[in-house]
Design a protein around this motif. Structure first.
Motif, PDB file in Angstrom:
ATOM      1  N   PHE A 177      74.007 -72.503 -56.640  1.00 60.22           N
ATOM      2  CA  PHE A 177      72.916 -71.536 -56.649  1.00 60.22           C
ATOM      3  C   PHE A 177      71.721 -72.100 -57.397  1.00 60.22           C
ATOM      4  CE2 PHE A 177      73.136 -66.776 -55.948  1.00 60.22           C
ATOM      5  CZ  PHE A 177      73.644 -66.939 -54.690  1.00 60.22           C
TER       6      PHE A 177
ATOM      7  N   SER B 177      68.129 -72.877 -55.650  1.00 58.19           N
ATOM      8  CA  SER B 177      66.913 -72.157 -55.991  1.00 58.19           C
ATOM      9  C   SER B 177      65.861 -73.087 -56.594  1.00 58.19           C
ATOM     10  CB  SER B 177      67.226 -71.001 -56.943  1.00 58.19           C
ATOM     11  OG  SER B 177      68.076 -71.432 -57.966  1.00 58.19           O
ATOM     12  N   ASN B 178      66.252 -74.335 -56.895  1.00 59.40           N
ATOM     13  CA  ASN B 178      65.264 -75.308 -57.369  1.00 59.40           C
ATOM     14  C   ASN B 178      65.179 -76.472 -56.387  1.00 59.40           C
ATOM     15  OD1 ASN B 178      64.504 -74.382 -60.193  1.00 59.40           O
ATOM     16  ND2 ASN B 178      66.717 -74.299 -60.217  1.00 59.40           N
TER      17      ASN B 178
ATOM     18  N   ARG C 184      64.387 -69.627 -70.540  1.00 59.04           N
ATOM     19  CA  ARG C 184      64.465 -68.170 -70.474  1.00 59.04           C
ATOM     20  C   ARG C 184      65.677 -67.737 -69.644  1.00 59.04           C
ATOM     21  NH1 ARG C 184      60.298 -63.906 -69.775  1.00 59.04           N
ATOM     22  NH2 ARG C 184      58.635 -65.435 -69.664  1.00 59.04           N
ATOM     23  N   GLU C 185      65.881 -68.429 -68.527  1.00 57.17           N
ATOM     24  CA  GLU C 185      67.037 -68.113 -67.678  1.00 57.17           C
ATOM     25  C   GLU C 185      68.333 -68.272 -68.463  1.00 57.17           C
ATOM     26  OE1 GLU C 185      67.396 -70.374 -64.034  1.00 57.17           O
ATOM     27  OE2 GLU C 185      69.579 -70.132 -64.036  1.00 57.17           O
TER      28      GLU C 185
ATOM     29  N   ILE D  22      68.723 -65.386 -70.720  1.00 58.90           N
ATOM     30  CA  ILE D  22      69.138 -64.194 -69.960  1.00 58.90           C
ATOM     31  C   ILE D  22      70.624 -64.259 -69.647  1.00 58.90           C
ATOM     32  CG2 ILE D  22      68.854 -62.929 -67.808  1.00 58.90           C
ATOM     33  CD1 ILE D  22      65.928 -64.048 -67.789  1.00 58.90           C
TER      34      ILE D  22
ATOM     35  N   LEU E 104      73.608 -61.729 -70.860  1.00 52.86           N
ATOM     36  CA  LEU E 104      74.470 -60.998 -69.938  1.00 52.86           C
ATOM     37  C   LEU E 104      75.935 -61.368 -70.114  1.00 52.86           C
ATOM     38  CD1 LEU E 104      72.266 -61.103 -66.729  1.00 52.86           C
ATOM     39  CD2 LEU E 104      72.402 -59.343 -68.493  1.00 52.86           C
TER      40      LEU E 104
ATOM     41  N   LEU F 174      65.228 -66.316 -75.344  1.00 52.44           N
ATOM     42  CA  LEU F 174      64.581 -65.167 -74.712  1.00 52.44           C
ATOM     43  C   LEU F 174      63.121 -65.029 -75.143  1.00 52.44           C
ATOM     44  CD1 LEU F 174      67.403 -62.490 -74.819  1.00 52.44           C
ATOM     45  CD2 LEU F 174      66.322 -63.451 -72.794  1.00 52.44           C
TER      46      LEU F 174
ATOM     47  N   PHE G 275      64.697 -55.267 -71.223  1.00 51.73           N
ATOM     48  CA  PHE G 275      63.618 -55.881 -72.002  1.00 51.73           C
ATOM     49  C   PHE G 275      62.250 -55.455 -71.497  1.00 51.73           C
ATOM     50  CE2 PHE G 275      67.220 -58.836 -72.046  1.00 51.73           C
ATOM     51  CZ  PHE G 275      67.386 -59.040 -73.409  1.00 51.73           C
TER      52      PHE G 275
ATOM     53  N   HIS H  52      62.919 -59.783 -67.745  1.00 53.86           N
ATOM     54  CA  HIS H  52      63.865 -60.896 -67.833  1.00 53.86           C
ATOM     55  C   HIS H  52      64.826 -60.947 -66.660  1.00 53.86           C
ATOM     56  CE1 HIS H  52      62.142 -62.179 -71.394  1.00 53.86           C
ATOM     57  NE2 HIS H  52      63.004 -61.775 -72.303  1.00 53.86           N
ATOM     58  N   LEU H  53      64.272 -60.837 -65.466  1.00 56.22           N
ATOM     59  CA  LEU H  53      65.088 -61.098 -64.277  1.00 56.22           C
ATOM     60  C   LEU H  53      65.005 -62.603 -64.022  1.00 56.22           C
ATOM     61  CD1 LEU H  53      63.827 -58.178 -62.005  1.00 56.22           C
ATOM     62  CD2 LEU H  53      65.918 -58.255 -63.370  1.00 56.22           C
ATOM     63  N   ILE H  54      66.044 -63.185 -63.403  1.00 51.86           N
ATOM     64  CA  ILE H  54      65.994 -64.618 -63.101  1.00 51.86           C
ATOM     65  C   ILE H  54      65.187 -64.804 -61.811  1.00 51.86           C
ATOM     66  CG2 ILE H  54      67.348 -66.641 -62.500  1.00 51.86           C
ATOM     67  CD1 ILE H  54      69.451 -65.704 -64.446  1.00 51.86           C
TER      68      ILE H  54
ATOM     69  N   ASN I 291      64.562 -67.042 -59.606  1.00 52.26           N
ATOM     70  CA  ASN I 291      65.025 -67.691 -58.379  1.00 52.26           C
ATOM     71  C   ASN I 291      66.146 -66.940 -57.671  1.00 52.26           C
ATOM     72  OD1 ASN I 291      63.281 -69.929 -58.484  1.00 52.26           O
ATOM     73  ND2 ASN I 291      64.547 -70.813 -60.093  1.00 52.26           N
ATOM     74  N   LEU I 292      66.661 -65.912 -58.331  1.00 50.51           N
ATOM     75  CA  LEU I 292      67.745 -65.153 -57.705  1.00 50.51           C
ATOM     76  C   LEU I 292      67.196 -63.864 -57.096  1.00 50.51           C
ATOM     77  CD1 LEU I 292      70.619 -65.498 -60.355  1.00 50.51           C
ATOM     78  CD2 LEU I 292      70.129 -66.922 -58.361  1.00 50.51           C
TER      79      LEU I 292
ATOM     80  N   ARG J 219      71.079 -53.790 -63.526  1.00 53.94           N
ATOM     81  CA  ARG J 219      71.836 -54.930 -64.036  1.00 53.94           C
ATOM     82  C   ARG J 219      72.510 -54.580 -65.369  1.00 53.94           C
ATOM     83  NH1 ARG J 219      68.549 -60.259 -65.495  1.00 53.94           N
ATOM     84  NH2 ARG J 219      67.973 -58.917 -67.238  1.00 53.94           N
TER      85      ARG J 219
END
Ligand SMILES: Nc1ncnc2c1ncn2[C@@H]1O[C@H](COP(=O)(O)OP(=O)(O)OP(=O)(O)O)[C@@H](O)[C@H]1O
Ligand SMILES: [Mg+2]
Lengths: 445, 229
Positions: free
Chosen positions: A12, A16-17, A350-351, A354, A358, A442, B89, B93-95, B97-98, B154
């Motif tokens: 994934f 995405s990159n 940042r990803e 995140i 989670l 973050l 937030f 802070h969603l990713i 690329n997804l 989420r």
């Protein structure tokens, strides 16, 4: 976490990159392509040489000018130990060898470069050729086949007849045909009228391949070498092997050559024993027979196994070189990949924050980025491999000097090494990603 | 639910220790809805990160759902975070690329629990925030309100007991603020504990209790404090 999940996340991440990924992969792709093509060439050359050396049968002995020095281990060092002296081998030596017990045949060869000329006035064709004087055994020893006409006989040799057999390039050249480049020989169509490949293919399919190009032949014609005129009695088929091709040769009986040209000394002599059982004795006897005519040992007698040994040494050098090139390519592409991954990790700080917020553990983040690098390298490896394979196929379909060989082990090596590169250079970016403090990640802008 | 005793946190700035939290005491019961206010730079986000186990205490004790968080390993904290806490937030802070769908799916990916119907669960939540039809979109193509609704979906997907929201309406206009607050009300009604950081009195008023962070300690709400906001 299941390994599969790690792989899925990595996939994934790559997908995405994908544009950056493609760019990063170029290094691995090119590196792998180079390695594949180079090993195919190295192995192809080795195979071709093997075949030619194999042409020196197990019951054959080669006599060459110059002294092959013995290595410390008592073996003949064909690679570096050959003293280069002008040949002192003579036709008399060959005659002497013929008298040795258990010798079936002796094929001496004289060689010089001279101008060959055909035609008069405007249409005169004049070109350089390797003029070879030998016996009726020449074609057999050189594995050359006749395209037209015949080879000279023992009688013609003894009569010093002025007859010659032309190599295919010389024949074409004298006829004024453009020298056909090796690459397109398979196509069967000379360059004169280049057709697109599909037309050539169509021609082959419909069977109307170039009937009008059935060229005139020089067989039966007279050709000048220097000031002397010779009758062409045969033409050799293209003999496209590396190194010892007969294509640029003009062959005449050795007796004729000794009388008509200033060639005196043999470039080599191929001696055939009755069987492999007596080869060692013949080897010794041939040596003493020639030595009787020489004041010092300025010639060498080499058996097939000694040639193969020398070849083995060439091969090992090739392999060491290849290993070096491979290593360099891998390190270069590996550092490139690592750079891109470190950049990617930074950009995706940042990803990472995140993901950790989670619930991703340090290990899970590490696995994701690690697999990303490994997958990236593997993908690049596979693409490079594919391109290399395509290159080998295209080469083999179009070039006939020697064929490239892509062995299974090279394919495996390429794939394994790209995984190894991914593993080695994937550790650092993965650790960098995994170690990030989530609250700081973050905050990262 | 939350029990914070004498929590301390400082940051290093040019070799000097700068205290941000000087001994915060906080107790929040299961199912409570609490708002925390305070000036910019007073340490609200720092406090929230500590509560969310994203950062560690420099002193004091923290218990969450009966477990001593300040004694936990990194790995345990990650698992606890995944199971018990949902984050919302200010900047979503969603990713990037997804897709919306995969963003909501993320906490399930890292979950140790065996979810039987992940797809259905994600779709159900997207349905609840009214964004099921945008599941394939990338976050960049959503409006601010939509992004925050995805972030809330989420945060809820793992059925956490605690929702931590750091200025969830800070980037939204009045209308979308209302829709986000409405969603939080519903989550609260379903039994979750909610802790919201905000500058906005209208937002704070939705909570059952308002706290004030000042000089590195938490104070109960007072009129004097309200005056200073
Ligand atoms: N990782 C860090 N390193 C150094 N200093 C930090 C770090 N995180 C926060 N700080 C400092 O701690 C103080 C509190 O920051 P924090 O983000 O908690 O404030 P805040 O109350 O959330 O402010 P705002 O309302 O503007 O979001 C600030 O002075 C900030 O500069
Ligand atoms: Mg803040």
């Amino acid at each position: 976490m299941k390994l599969l999940t790690g792989f899925k996340l990595a996939w994934f991440g790559l997908w995405s990159n994908r544009f950056r990924v493609l760019f990063a992969m170029m290094g691995v792709v090119i590196g792998m392509f180079a390695v594949i093509v180079l090993s195919a060439i190295a192995i192809g050359v080795k195979d071709t040489m093997m075949k030619q050396m194999g042409g020196l049968g197990a019951e054959q002995i080669l006599v060459i000018p110059g002294r092959v020095l013995d290595t410390t281990s008592g073996q003949k060092d064909l690679l570096s130990g050959l003293t280069s002296v002008p040949s002192t081998l003579t036709y008399e030596d060959a005659k002497a060898v013929e008298e040795v017990e258990n010798v079936r045949s002796v094929t001496p060869q004289l060689e010089t470069v001279s101008f060959v000329q055909w035609g008069e006035g405007e249409g005169t064709q004049r070109l350089q050729a390797a003029v070879v004087g030998s016996t009726d055994q020449y074609a057999r020893v050189q594995h050359a086949e006749l395209a037209e006409g015949r080879f000279f006989t023992k009688e013609e040799q003894e009569k010093k007849a002025k007859v010659i057999v032309l190599g295919s390039n010389i024949h074409d050249g004298l006829l004024g045909k453009e020298q056909v480049p090796e690459e397109s020989r398979d196509g069967g169509t000379p360059e004169a009228e280049p057709k697109p490949w599909w037309q050539r293919l169509l021609g082959t399919v419909t069977g109307q391949a170039s009937a009008e190009e059935k060229a005139e032949s020089l067989v039966g014609k007279d050709v000048m070498i220097g000031e002397t005129s010779y009758r062409v009695i045969g033409v050799l088929a293209p003999n496209a092997t590396l190194g010892s091709s007969t294509d640029n040769n003009v062959v005449m009986p050795i007796e004729t050559a000794l009388v008509q040209t200033d060639m005196k000394n043999l470039t080599k002599m191929v001696v055939e024993a009755e069987s492999t059982a007596v080869i060692d004795q013949v080897d010794v006897d041939v040596f003493s027979a020639i030595k009787e005519n020489h004041q010092e040992i300025d010639f060498s007698v080499v058996k097939q196994d000694q040639m193969l040994e020398a070849l083995d040494r060439v091969t090992s050098i090739l392999q060491v070189m290849l290993a070096g090139i491979t290593l360099t390519a891998l390190v270069i592409s590996g550092t490139g990949i690592m750079n891109v991954m470190v950049m990617s990790v930074r950009e995706r700080t940042r990803e990472i924050g995140i993901r950790k917020a989670l619930g991703a553990t340090t290990f899970e983040v590490m696995v994701q980025f690690f697999f990303e690098t490994v997958l990236l390298c593997l993908l690049g490896g596979v693409i490079g491999l594919g391109l290399g394979y395509a290159f080998v196929e295209v080469w083999n379909a179009n070039v006939s000097i020697f064929s490239l060989v892509l062995p299974m082990w090279a394919v495996k090596l390429a794939l394994y090494s790209s995984v190894v590169v991914g593993t080695l250079f994937g550790i650092y970016p993965a650790l960098k990603a995994a170690r990030m403090n989530p609250s700081k990640a973050l905050r990262f802008e | 639910m939350i029990e914070l005793r004498e929590a301390k946190k400082w940051f290093r700035s040019g070799g000097e220790k700068v205290p941000v939290l000087r001994g915060v005491n906080l107790r929040v019961e299961q199912g409570e809805y609490v708002a925390i206010m305070g000036k910019s730079g007073s340490g609200k986000s720092t406090l929230l990160n500590l509560l969310g186990t994203l950062d560690t205490l420099d002193g004091g004790e923290y218990e969450l759902a009966g477990k001593a968080v300040h004694k936990m390993s990194k790995r345990k904290r990650a698992a606890l975070r995944n199971k018990e806490i949902g984050f919302v937030f200010q900047h979503f802070h969603l990713i990037p690329n997804l897709s919306v769908y995969h963003n909501v799916m993320l906490p399930l990916t890292y979950s140790k629990r065996r979810w039987s119907k992940k797809r259905e669960r994600v779709m159900d939540l997207l349905e609840q925030v009214g964004l099921a039809h945008k599941k394939r979109q990338k976050p960049s193509r959503l409006s601010g309100g939509e992004k925050q609704r995805v972030a809330i979906a989420r945060a809820l997907v793992n059925e956490p007991g605690l929702i931590l929201a750091d200025e969830p309406t800070g980037s939204l206009d009045e209308e979308t603020t209302e829709s986000v607050l409405h969603l939080l009300d519903r989550v609260h009604k379903d039994g979750a504990t909610i802790l919201v950081i905000t500058h906005d009195m209208e937002v704070a008023k939705r909570a059952e209790r308002i706290l004030f962070l000042k000089n590195g300690v938490l104070e109960e709400w007072s009129d004097e404090a309200a005056y200073r906001v």
